[in-house]
Scaffold this motif. Sequence first.
Motif, PDB file in Angstrom:
ATOM      1  N   VAL A  25       0.998 -10.991 -15.733  1.00  0.00           N
ATOM      2  CA  VAL A  25       2.271 -11.652 -15.469  1.00  0.00           C
ATOM      3  C   VAL A  25       3.347 -10.736 -16.025  1.00  0.00           C
ATOM      4  CG1 VAL A  25       3.743 -13.639 -15.995  1.00  0.00           C
ATOM      5  CG2 VAL A  25       1.296 -13.973 -15.528  1.00  0.00           C
ATOM      6  N   VAL A  26       4.303 -10.359 -15.186  1.00  0.00           N
ATOM      7  CA  VAL A  26       5.338  -9.422 -15.588  1.00  0.00           C
ATOM      8  C   VAL A  26       6.701  -9.936 -15.109  1.00  0.00           C
ATOM      9  CG1 VAL A  26       3.756  -7.452 -15.491  1.00  0.00           C
ATOM     10  CG2 VAL A  26       5.106  -8.065 -13.464  1.00  0.00           C
ATOM     11  N   PRO A  27       7.795  -9.362 -15.630  1.00  0.00           N
ATOM     12  CA  PRO A  27       9.113  -9.759 -15.134  1.00  0.00           C
ATOM     13  C   PRO A  27       9.247  -9.499 -13.631  1.00  0.00           C
ATOM     14  CG  PRO A  27       9.332  -8.592 -17.204  1.00  0.00           C
ATOM     15  CD  PRO A  27       7.895  -8.448 -16.790  1.00  0.00           C
ATOM     16  N   TYR A  28       9.894 -10.409 -12.936  1.00  0.00           N
ATOM     17  CA  TYR A  28      10.134 -10.253 -11.499  1.00  0.00           C
ATOM     18  C   TYR A  28      10.967  -8.986 -11.277  1.00  0.00           C
ATOM     19  CZ  TYR A  28      11.484 -11.522  -6.707  1.00  0.00           C
ATOM     20  OH  TYR A  28      11.671 -11.538  -5.346  1.00  0.00           O
ATOM     21  N   GLY A  29      10.551  -8.165 -10.303  1.00  0.00           N
ATOM     22  CA  GLY A  29      11.291  -6.937 -10.062  1.00  0.00           C
ATOM     23  C   GLY A  29      10.833  -6.219  -8.815  1.00  0.00           C
ATOM     24  N   ASP A  30      11.453  -5.083  -8.554  1.00  0.00           N
ATOM     25  CA  ASP A  30      11.155  -4.297  -7.358  1.00  0.00           C
ATOM     26  C   ASP A  30       9.809  -3.589  -7.488  1.00  0.00           C
ATOM     27  OD1 ASP A  30      13.653  -5.047  -6.475  1.00  0.00           O
ATOM     28  OD2 ASP A  30      14.612  -3.137  -6.984  1.00  0.00           O
ATOM     29  N   PHE A  31       9.234  -3.236  -6.319  1.00  0.00           N
ATOM     30  CA  PHE A  31       8.056  -2.382  -6.262  1.00  0.00           C
ATOM     31  C   PHE A  31       8.491  -0.972  -5.876  1.00  0.00           C
ATOM     32  CE2 PHE A  31       5.612  -6.321  -4.697  1.00  0.00           C
ATOM     33  CZ  PHE A  31       5.239  -6.652  -5.992  1.00  0.00           C
ATOM     34  N   ALA A  32       7.804   0.027  -6.395  1.00  0.00           N
ATOM     35  CA  ALA A  32       8.006   1.408  -5.958  1.00  0.00           C
ATOM     36  C   ALA A  32       6.823   1.772  -5.072  1.00  0.00           C
ATOM     37  CB  ALA A  32       8.082   2.347  -7.153  1.00  0.00           C
ATOM     38  N   LEU A  33       7.074   1.970  -3.761  1.00  0.00           N
ATOM     39  CA  LEU A  33       6.011   2.279  -2.807  1.00  0.00           C
ATOM     40  C   LEU A  33       6.359   3.542  -2.034  1.00  0.00           C
ATOM     41  CD1 LEU A  33       5.311  -1.299  -1.378  1.00  0.00           C
ATOM     42  CD2 LEU A  33       3.883  -0.015  -2.982  1.00  0.00           C
ATOM     43  N   ASP A  34       5.355   4.387  -1.834  1.00  0.00           N
ATOM     44  CA  ASP A  34       5.528   5.617  -1.082  1.00  0.00           C
ATOM     45  C   ASP A  34       5.873   5.300   0.381  1.00  0.00           C
ATOM     46  OD1 ASP A  34       4.539   8.008   0.571  1.00  0.00           O
ATOM     47  OD2 ASP A  34       4.354   8.760  -1.481  1.00  0.00           O
ATOM     48  N   PRO A  35       6.763   6.075   1.018  1.00  0.00           N
ATOM     49  CA  PRO A  35       7.095   5.829   2.430  1.00  0.00           C
ATOM     50  C   PRO A  35       5.889   5.905   3.369  1.00  0.00           C
ATOM     51  CG  PRO A  35       8.729   7.267   1.442  1.00  0.00           C
ATOM     52  CD  PRO A  35       7.620   7.122   0.436  1.00  0.00           C
ATOM     53  N   ALA A  36       4.830   6.593   2.937  1.00  0.00           N
ATOM     54  CA  ALA A  36       3.630   6.704   3.768  1.00  0.00           C
ATOM     55  C   ALA A  36       2.610   5.610   3.453  1.00  0.00           C
ATOM     56  CB  ALA A  36       2.990   8.079   3.583  1.00  0.00           C
ATOM     57  N   CYS A  37       3.020   4.623   2.667  1.00  0.00           N
ATOM     58  CA  CYS A  37       2.118   3.531   2.294  1.00  0.00           C
ATOM     59  C   CYS A  37       1.603   2.832   3.557  1.00  0.00           C
ATOM     60  CB  CYS A  37       2.880   2.556   1.406  1.00  0.00           C
ATOM     61  SG  CYS A  37       1.841   1.477   0.442  1.00  0.00           S
ATOM     62  N   VAL A  38       0.320   2.573   3.599  1.00  0.00           N
ATOM     63  CA  VAL A  38      -0.341   2.036   4.790  1.00  0.00           C
ATOM     64  C   VAL A  38       0.288   0.736   5.289  1.00  0.00           C
ATOM     65  CG1 VAL A  38      -2.522   1.062   5.634  1.00  0.00           C
ATOM     66  CG2 VAL A  38      -2.531   3.168   4.294  1.00  0.00           C
ATOM     67  N   VAL A  39       0.721  -0.118   4.377  1.00  0.00           N
ATOM     68  CA  VAL A  39       1.256  -1.417   4.801  1.00  0.00           C
ATOM     69  C   VAL A  39       2.455  -1.266   5.725  1.00  0.00           C
ATOM     70  CG1 VAL A  39       2.800  -1.691   2.798  1.00  0.00           C
ATOM     71  CG2 VAL A  39       1.931  -3.715   4.006  1.00  0.00           C
ATOM     72  N   PHE A  40       3.264  -0.226   5.545  1.00  0.00           N
ATOM     73  CA  PHE A  40       4.450  -0.037   6.370  1.00  0.00           C
ATOM     74  C   PHE A  40       4.122   0.386   7.797  1.00  0.00           C
ATOM     75  CE2 PHE A  40       6.412   1.347   2.133  1.00  0.00           C
ATOM     76  CZ  PHE A  40       6.889   0.078   1.860  1.00  0.00           C
ATOM     77  N   HIS A  41       2.969   1.021   7.980  1.00  0.00           N
ATOM     78  CA  HIS A  41       2.656   1.628   9.269  1.00  0.00           C
ATOM     79  C   HIS A  41       1.598   0.880  10.071  1.00  0.00           C
ATOM     80  CE1 HIS A  41       5.039   5.142   8.061  1.00  0.00           C
ATOM     81  NE2 HIS A  41       4.528   4.918   6.858  1.00  0.00           N
ATOM     82  N   TYR A  42       0.658   0.247   9.363  1.00  0.00           N
ATOM     83  CA  TYR A  42      -0.455  -0.368  10.079  1.00  0.00           C
ATOM     84  C   TYR A  42      -0.617  -1.858   9.786  1.00  0.00           C
ATOM     85  CZ  TYR A  42      -1.072   4.586  10.589  1.00  0.00           C
ATOM     86  OH  TYR A  42      -0.834   5.918  10.849  1.00  0.00           O
TER      87      TYR A  42
END
Length: 355
Positions: free
Chosen positions: A48-65
Amino acid sequence: MEKIAVTLSQNLKAKPEDESKLGFGRVFTDHMFLMNYEEGKGWFNPRVVPYGDFALDPACVVFHYGQAIFEGTKCYRRADGGLQLFRPEENFARMSRSAERMGMPHLDEALALEGLKALIDVDQDWVPHNDGASLYIRPTMISTDVHLGVHASKTYLFFIIMSPSGAYYKEGLKPVGIYVEDEYVRAVRGGTGFTKCAGNYAASIYASEIAEKKGYAQVLWLDGVEQKYVEEVGSMNMMFAYGSKIVTPALNGSILPGITRKSILTLAQQLGFEVEEKKLAMADIFEDIKSGKCTEAFGTGTAAVISPVGELAWGDEKLTINGGEIGPVAQKLYDTLTGIQYGRVADENGWIVKL
């Protein structure tokens, strides 16, 4: 089970002063739950952590597939101030079924539930007090490999965020207008229709915009093969009342197996209603509404619980159902299920998890 680490936020947000203006999905609590997956290692690092942004690479699979799935459930505050969940194990079990179809790892359902409890424990003051309001819970799983290539990811992130939400019906259950979509399709048998994957909702947006421009609140989808059988409405399952009989489309692989749907069908039988699951041709439904055989229509889902339908539009025809008012069947089911969720009605089925 791995111990859940808790890191408290040092910058707590001001909680909404007027719970009647919460709306839905706009405000988020101070913390979130995260855990990671790696092929060969399994799920690890629950926290459990403070609510905040994620740092994700532009080539991260979720964005493309598009390997992304989610769930939706709620935490309710009882009149005595205590908190409770409604069938959360069903949500995590369904998430595992979604994951399998999307080529993603099965969720550690027990760890996810413990993570949710830990998160609510930290952010329990965010659960609204107003009648009808609740804390909406959004568990999500995304693929995180950095690689351009159509292949299942080997790493994933599971997270839970929470949002205090106002009463869905501020002024009582008012029926909505539904537009029957007979050009575009949402899903087909053998596809991903039975999952809660992000792509299903992306595929529904264009038709929803068309319906909204025509003045309708939701889209009723027909089957993807013949486009003649009723499937579901937006983010809800669809039901029709014939007096004391409730009829709903049978689960066929392209319809989401709603947890509210499942609960309503159980409650309906316990309350003395006859229940039937079968293929429902839209043409037959229209004729039955015209003749008066079909007395009510309503959707079932987590957000609204029961959403009565006052008008149904298909092609050039528009039909008013039950005089545009909520019917006794929908009202009875709504009162019973919400009563259980908020602790006003005894839970005879073991659905409630008290916190």
